[in-house]
Design an enzyme around this catalytic site. Structure first.
Site, PDB file in Angstrom:
ATOM      1  N   SER A  34      19.765   3.459 -15.458  1.00  0.00           N
ATOM      2  CA  SER A  34      19.543   2.539 -14.346  1.00  0.00           C
ATOM      3  C   SER A  34      18.650   1.416 -14.857  1.00  0.00           C
ATOM      4  CB  SER A  34      18.845   3.280 -13.194  1.00  0.00           C
ATOM      5  OG  SER A  34      18.315   2.378 -12.240  1.00  0.00           O
ATOM      6  N   TYR A  90      12.384   9.237  -9.274  1.00  0.00           N
ATOM      7  CA  TYR A  90      13.683   8.803  -9.792  1.00  0.00           C
ATOM      8  C   TYR A  90      13.508   7.966 -11.056  1.00  0.00           C
ATOM      9  CZ  TYR A  90      18.056   6.191 -10.109  1.00  0.00           C
ATOM     10  OH  TYR A  90      19.215   5.607 -10.566  1.00  0.00           O
TER      11      TYR A  90
END
Length: 277
Positions: free
Chosen positions: A133, A146
């Protein structure tokens, strides 16, 4: 000659589904997996092979990889896509929830890598695609668990890329910005686990779906569709000399800027964001 074979995790929706479709269109033998095989019916009808695979279950990982080896005798590509988002101030996220985040997002990829590498070494080639990401190289307050899981994947992948290069194996990181998938729904659902302290009112304002319409999740500025990520993945797998990283979406410019802006300046910017009404 048999068509090349790819194993993809997390194919029930979003990036995983579209990646399976994209590989199928390019003539690959696709093994699409997910913890709930019923969610893969559409891909099965398309012609993909399907299998139940929870990436936190080492026995299931080994079973699926052994099946692919038995049925095709090869594994040309692994796409480590399975993962989910979790939001919450670091203090309010229970440690068990952080452990679960890493078990899926980080250790899950590691389990698949370890299972796939013996086949790839035996055949003398292979490509491992780890879905990271933009938060693997930056961060946003309220997404610490996360973000940490994705930073870990970045380091693991960089080391792995050098380690396996002698065996004809490439390792590629895909770094999407915000993507309109079920990511936001899952992340919001995870807030039920938070142990609220009353100390982080800004978090509950920023991530209030009615107030900001998930603009700090999967509908941030420049968000993209999962098909675009799938196209980048397939192109990276077919590239003769793939890049180590592919940033998908306009957030690559924010990453470049972030590497130039001093940490203190960046922190002040986030302090401003926290004061949004």
């Amino acid at each position: 000659m048999r068509s090349p074979t790819v194993l993809i995790t997390g194919c029930a929706s979003g990036i995983g589904t579209e990646t399976a479709r994209a590989f199928d269109e390019r003539g690959w033998t696709v093994y699409a997996t997910d913890p709930d095989r019923d969610d893969l019916e559409a891909l099965a009808e398309l012609g993909c092979e399907t299998a139940t695979l929870d990436v936190t279950d080492a026995e299931q990982v080994d079973t699926v990889v052994e099946r692919i080896d038995d049925e095709t005798g090869r594994l040309d590509c692994l796409v480590n896509n399975a993962g989910y988002g979790q939001i919450g101030p670091v203090e309010e996220v229970p440690t068990e929830a952080v452990e679960r985040q890493f078990d899926v997002n980080t250790f899950g990829q590691h389990r698949l890598i370890r299972a796939a590498l013996p086949i790839m070494r035996r055949q003398g080639h292979g490509r491992i695609v780890n879905i990271s990401s933009v938060y693997g190289r930056t961060f946003f307050p309220g997404q610490g668990a996360y973000t940490a899981s994705k930073w870990a994947i970045e380091g693991l992948s960089d080391a792995l890329r050098v380690e396996v290069s002698d065996h004809g194996i490439d390792v590629v990181l895909i770094e999407p910005g915000p993507v309109e998938t079920n990511f936001g729904n899952r992340a919001l659902a995870e807030t039920d686990r938070l142990e609220e302290t009353g100390a982080y009112d800004w978090f509950y304002r920023l991530f209030d779906e009615d107030r900001y319409d998930r603009r700090f999740l999967d509908k941030a500025v420049g968000y993209i569709q999962p098909e675009r990520v799938a196209d980048v993945i397939v192109d990276a797998v077919h590239a003769k000399n793939p890049d180590a990283r592919y940033v998908v979406g306009p957030w690559k410019y924010q990453l470049w800027l972030g590497s130039l802006v001093p940490t203190a300046v960046r922190d002040r910017l986030f302090e401003t964001v926290k004061r949004l009404p």
